[in-house]
Scaffold this active site. Structure first.
Site, PDB file in Angstrom:
ATOM      1  N   HIS A 141      83.101 -50.769 -18.853  1.00 42.32           N
ATOM      2  CA  HIS A 141      84.549 -51.018 -18.175  1.00 42.32           C
ATOM      3  C   HIS A 141      85.007 -49.744 -17.561  1.00 42.32           C
ATOM      4  O   HIS A 141      85.699 -49.913 -16.593  1.00 42.32           O
ATOM      5  CB  HIS A 141      85.316 -51.213 -19.447  1.00 42.32           C
ATOM      6  CG  HIS A 141      86.849 -51.273 -19.263  1.00 42.32           C
ATOM      7  ND1 HIS A 141      87.541 -52.065 -18.615  1.00 42.32           N
ATOM      8  CD2 HIS A 141      87.785 -50.602 -19.690  1.00 42.32           C
ATOM      9  CE1 HIS A 141      88.781 -52.029 -18.352  1.00 42.32           C
ATOM     10  NE2 HIS A 141      88.968 -51.044 -19.206  1.00 42.32           N
TER      11      HIS A 141
ATOM     12  N   ALA B  93      81.430 -66.630 -29.954  1.00 41.73           N
ATOM     13  CA  ALA B  93      81.715 -67.944 -29.557  1.00 41.73           C
ATOM     14  C   ALA B  93      82.829 -68.561 -29.975  1.00 41.73           C
ATOM     15  O   ALA B  93      83.521 -69.467 -29.356  1.00 41.73           O
ATOM     16  CB  ALA B  93      80.331 -68.822 -29.862  1.00 41.73           C
TER      17      ALA B  93
END
Length: 610
Positions: free
Chosen positions: A373, A150
């Site tokens: 991915h 964050a």
């Protein structure tokens, strides 16, 4: 050090006088910075004294000291504040509860360097102006606000979007954690990580101030249900009475995911607009655990609300896959087994797993990189043209590719383990968790039947490489084959889409070397982004967060895509977990396990780095 030295040479003394408050001879090292930093009168000296970012952080610290005295300096004092003949600037101060004092005055005295505050009267003006009821409001909550992800990625990406004008000017940003922090504590924590665009620095300081002023902290305490109720109440104060939209970024450990998601679904969703929940990978530990998580989330949320984020999919390389193919007539006819011999997807990193910590030991490169991915990259590359660019139409085509990929078996994979030579590694580096994975995948459909898709991802490799390399077939009956000698791979055309070490699109073609005689050479026609586009490349989190705001979900995995990806990997994951496969050790800074090159040879593929 220059600002501090100047301040110490001319210490400033602040005394506050009012009927309710008597503070005199207030000294603090941070307050010894010239008051002109606040009101703009020091614009001629500040750029020479300290960088923009240091000045902004210094101002935050000054406010923190004033706050300890019961006062709150506004986050921005306009430069055109009316001034009296006596040199008094009219500004507004707030106490800790948010109540404002009207008519507050700060007097700058050239002789004794004393600033006085007087005529203080309370008012009820709110710092954050509510939005026009006709314009939908937007609140963004970062759950787990004090975590590394964050602080270093999410908040900087939000500020970058705000700075570039992609967020509403009065957006509400909320940091939710279990730490007992004030709003200012959170602002101080993230201020050092926020930066403005290199290519346009206009109003950087002003926008930084405004963004931080609209950032709030919510103490979730020990109960997420109570914490989400507090978050909901605070958001309602900001939103007003009109349409209210909310985004929740769940930057939390997997073990806390469901409790947080259920709590916000029950107590923090907007009743007057859309709600979107961003969930970080990994999406489960295996097929069974992933299915349980999906069912639990869908019991409280609609699938359309859930955005499963993988920041690696926010690269321009990924977006270029569909643009290159579907917007260029020259490529679309070649995009099949008829002309393409093999496809290589490479994701290698120089760093070791020390940078990934204990998280990596639990999931490894197979679950962390390959499941989302790598397989998403292949799906976007190999899918049929969707009906439209709508996110659901693209996802429908991606899941068809994933369901067509043959399940992996042990003969088509190579596992590697980075050697520990530092003598500083913790126990998790000494486990059998793979740090390298290579495999040959086959898509069993009419377009790609028989074309090997070789994937390779690893840590501690000789250099960072993130690219997709398409090798085309040899020219049938080539007139110039003898000019290339015995190595017929030299005449292979290649298209390379590269993200690292630098963003580029490369096309390898054969041409005649200038001069007498006939000598052929393989050359690269290159598009280097740094040469063509003089712009700063946005971080992938900026790209994906903007997609969430716009409701574009094509780069986020839908639940059926997650399940299909696990089906591909489940057989080998089961074998690996049973320790039936021992990873091959490889040296740090090398090319990875030798077995990867044998794997390529088995499927008739020469790796690009050989």
């Amino acid at each position: 050090m220059a600002p501090l030295a100047i301040a110490m040479a001319a210490p400033h003394q602040f005394s506050f006088r009012s009927p309710e408050l008597k503070l005199s001879s207030l000294h603090h090292p941070l307050l010894q910075v010239s008051w002109s930093i606040y009101n703009g009168h020091g614009s001629n000296i500040v750029p020479r004294i300290c960088p923009l970012k240091i000045c902004a952080v210094t101002k935050l610290r000054i406010r923190k000291v004033l706050r300890q005295c019961g006062l709150h300096v506004p986050r921005k004092v306009e430069k055109d504040v009316p001034k009296s003949k006596s040199g008094v600037d009219h500004v507004q101060l707030h106490n800790e509860s948010g109540a404002a004092f009207q008519g507050a005055q700060i007097v700058k005295c050239s002789n004794d360097k004393t600033a006085a505050v007087n005529d203080i009267k309370p008012s009820n003006e709110h710092q954050h102006q509510n939005q026009d009821s006709t314009v939908p409001s937007l609140c963004i909550a970062v759950i787990g606000a004090t975590g590394e992800l964050a602080r270093k990625k999410v908040f900087p990406a939000l500020f970058a979007l705000y700075y570039s004008g992609y967020l509403p000017q009065n957006v509400g940003i909320f940091g939710y954690s279990r730490k007992k922090l004030s709003d200012m504590d959170l602002r101080d924590m993230i201020a050092g990580t926020l930066t403005c665009r290199v290519d346009h620095h206009e109003n950087c300081e002003d926008k930084l101030e405004k963004f931080l002023a609209q950032t709030y902290h919510i103490d979730g305490g020990n109960s997420n249900r109570e914490g989400m109720t507090k978050l909901n109440a605070k958001m309602k104060q900001i939103e007003g009475e009109g349409e209210a939209n909310r985004i929740f970024y769940l930057s939390v450990p997997q073990e806390a995911l469901l409790d947080v998601a259920h709590s916000l679904a029950d107590g923090a969703q907007s009743q007057h607009g859309w709600n979107r929940i961003i969930i970080e990978k990994p999406f489960g530990f295996d097929a069974i655990s992933s299915q349980r998580i999906t069912h639990s989330l869908q019991s409280k949320l609609e699938e359309s609300q859930i955005y499963r984020i993988d920041h690696l999919l926010g690269k321009d390389l990924i977006e270029n896959l569909t643009v290159m193919r579907f917007s260029n007539l020259v490529f679309e006819p070649l995009w099949s087994r008829t002309y393409i011999r093999n496809v290589q997807v490479v994701f290698s990193q120089e760093c070791g797993i020390e940078a990934r910590g204990r998280y990596f030991d639990g999931y490894g490169t197979l679950r962390d990189i390959v499941h989302s991915h790598i397989l998403q990259t292949i799906a976007l590359f190999a899918m049929e043209q969707p009906v439209s660019l709508d996110g659901e139409d693209i996802r429908n085509e991606k899941v068809k590719v994933l369901r067509s990929i043959r399940k992996l078996d042990l003969g088509d994979i190579v596992l590697g383990q980075l050697k520990d030579e530092s003598n500083k590694a913790e126990s998790y580096m000494k486990s059998l968790t793979p740090t390298f994975f290579a495999a040959a995948l086959y898509i069993e459909n009419a377009r790609w039947d028989g074309v090997p898709f070789l994937i390779k991802t690893g840590m501690g490799i000789m250099k960072n490489r993130v690219e997709i390399r398409i090798q085309f077939r040899h020219v049938p009956g080539s007139l110039y084959r003898e000019k290339f000698g015995q190595n017929i791979d030299l005449d292979t055309n290649e298209l390379i889409l590269r993200d690292q070490p630098e963003e580029a699109i490369l096309l390898k073609v054969n041409n005649k070397v200038p001069g007498l005689g006939l000598q052929l050479d393989a050359s690269e026609l290159n598009l280097l982004y740094r040469d063509k586009y003089n712009v700063e490349m946005p971080d992938s989190y900026e790209h994906l967060l903007l997609d969430v705001i716009d409701g574009d979900n094509h780069l986020f995995m839908r639940s059926d895509e997650v399940a299909a990806a696990w089906e591909i990997l489940s057989p080998v994951i089961h074998e690996i977990d049973q320790h039936k496969v021992t990873p091959e050790l490889y040296e740090p800074g090398g090319r990875g396990p030798v077995g990867a090159y044998y794997l390529g040879a088995k499927h008739g593929v020469r790796w690009a780095d050989e």
